[in-house]
Write an enzyme that holds these catalytic residues in place. Structure first.
Site, PDB file in Angstrom:
ATOM      1  N   PHE A 140     -32.884 100.144  -2.794  1.00 35.03           N
ATOM      2  CA  PHE A 140     -33.499 101.227  -1.980  1.00 35.03           C
ATOM      3  C   PHE A 140     -34.289 100.547  -1.059  1.00 35.03           C
ATOM      4  CE2 PHE A 140     -37.270 103.507  -1.038  1.00 35.03           C
ATOM      5  CZ  PHE A 140     -36.953 104.994  -0.995  1.00 35.03           C
ATOM      6  N   ASP A 224     -35.835  92.279   1.362  1.00 32.09           N
ATOM      7  CA  ASP A 224     -36.873  93.551   1.503  1.00 32.09           C
ATOM      8  C   ASP A 224     -37.879  93.194   0.267  1.00 32.09           C
ATOM      9  OD1 ASP A 224     -38.209  95.677   0.825  1.00 32.09           O
ATOM     10  OD2 ASP A 224     -36.486  97.091   0.854  1.00 32.09           O
ATOM     11  N   LYS A 256     -46.596  98.037   1.546  1.00 31.45           N
ATOM     12  CA  LYS A 256     -47.308  98.455   0.126  1.00 31.45           C
ATOM     13  C   LYS A 256     -48.554  97.545  -0.104  1.00 31.45           C
ATOM     14  CE  LYS A 256     -43.479 100.419  -2.288  1.00 31.45           C
ATOM     15  NZ  LYS A 256     -43.943 101.899  -2.642  1.00 31.45           N
TER      16      LYS A 256
END
Length: 407
Positions: A140, A224, A256
């Protein structure tokens, strides 16, 4: 207005892309949040791995407040001391080579968009051009069109096709990765731990193989670390123990936890080959690198360092995983640091999808957790979570599972 009235107004006024929210949260302190009816919850999800410092940390609040009174936004015709300082700090703590550069964004998906554009430009500059980008099954990378093109879940992709092409999905095994590499591969994007898929670490040796294969084929390696970075796994980067020094990835993306709750993302371009790809006019963002986000990022790193939160994530996370494993109804516990996946034992439940019911029952008992699949739970609490909160959840979970079994 009470919570139900606010939820009704939400349905009236906000686009329902997230479904109906279960709570209206009004305040937080440490690892707890309070809803509009005054009820308090232990947040074991941390804004989905965002609120590394929990809520209302005084160092973070003071830094952002001070910056808001000094300078809130400048265009990217200019820079600020905070932007220069945060870029330098990120390159330092992640062990980037001296060639490293930073591009600031507002989110993880935007950081991955930038990274994929960089890979595409790298491929187009080859002779003949390299037109394929490899991404992993179950990975994702975000919801915007480019990042979504590298996200394998069909339910996310199908409504928006045709998406940008040239992405090939590969099963996350070393054998499948080796078979997928040919001259026309421009780059590979991967998560060291696949969070949205249920907190699945990549197999032993996979990262080293990815670095070797991308080098052999003059392709770029994009790691990522949007969910796994900035202390979440007990290291600044989850990949840092393998991909470091001469083995550093070409690109790392962050978001994040980087801002401790403030919207921010970053693309770290690590190797000389990658830093030469994009030049003036090739990419941009209006709000990326704004002074408020930079102040939040600097404060977050300061607290992680000053309070020893990397070590704390390792020790508290290990204790939490050790406490979860023997609980009746838990089939498997995975993860590193304070990013944890829990598979439920389906033989004990009357449904093939008990996880959402466990999330609901846990919330009713004062704990916020998340389901990433029909039988999988995810925990990503603040790095400052107290031992008493962990103990309370471990004590409550058997009763929560019993309540779901009885339905």
């Amino acid at each position: 207005m009470n919570q139900q009235e606010l939820l009704n107004d939400y349905r009236e006024n906000l686009l329902g892309v997230f479904g109906d929210p279960s709570l209206v949260l009004t305040s937080g302190k440490g690892a707890t949040v309070t809803d509009a009816d005054g009820r308090t919850y232990v947040d074991l999800l941390g804004g989905i791995a965002v609120n590394a410092l929990g809520y209302g940390h005084p160092v973070w609040v003071e830094a952002v407040s001070r910056q808001a009174g000094r300078l809130g936004h400048v265009s990217n015709f200019f820079t600020t001391p905070e932007q220069v300082s945060l870029a330098d700090k990120l390159l330092n703590i992640t062990g980037a080579p001296s060639s490293g550069k930073v591009f600031f964004t507002n989110s993880g998906t935007e950081a991955n968009e930038a990274a994929l554009k960089l890979v595409r430009s790298h491929g187009n500059s080859a002779t003949p051009a390299k037109k394929r980008i490899l991404a992993l099954d179950h990975g994702f990378h975000g919801r915007t069109a480019g990042a979504l093109a590298a996200t394998s879940k069909e339910a996310y992709r199908t409504p928006f096709e045709p998406l940008p092409g040239g992405v090939v999905f590969v099963e996350p095994t070393t054998e499948a990765l080796e078979a997928a590499f040919e001259y026309d591969v421009a780059g590979l994007i991967l998560e060291p731990i696949q969070g949205e898929a249920g907190v699945h670490p990549l197999p032993e040796g996979f990262l080293a193989a990815a670095r070797r294969l991308t080098r052999e084929h003059s392709a770029l390696l994009v790691v990522d670390e949007v969910q796994t970075g900035m202390g979440r796994t007990g290291r600044w980067l989850a990949s840092q123990d393998v991909l470091t020094g001469e083995q550093a990835p070409d690109v790392v993306t962050l978001a994040k936890s980087l801002g401790g709750g403030f919207p921010i993302g970053a693309m770290l371009v690590m190797t000389p080959e990658a830093t030469r790809v994009l030049g003036p006019g090739n990419h941009g963002t209006t709000f990326g690198g704004n002074p408020l986000a930079m102040a939040a990022g600097l404060a977050t790193i300061q607290v992680i360092e000053d309070e020893g939160l990397l070590e704390r994530a390792r020790t508290v996370g290990q204790g939490l995983r050790d406490g979860l494993a023997p609980i009746d109804g838990v089939a498997e516990v995975r993860g590193e640091g304070l990013l944890i996946g829990i598979d439920l034992d389906l033989s004990q439940f009357s449904t093939d999808a008990p996880a959402p019911a466990v999330v609901s029952e846990a919330r009713d008992r004062g704990f916020i957790i998340n389901a990433t699949g029909p039988a999988t739970l995810r925990l990503a609490p603040p790095l400052v979570i107290e031992g008493a909160h962990i103990d309370a959840f471990l004590e409550a979970l058997p009763t929560i599972l019993d309540a779901v079994r009885s339905v």
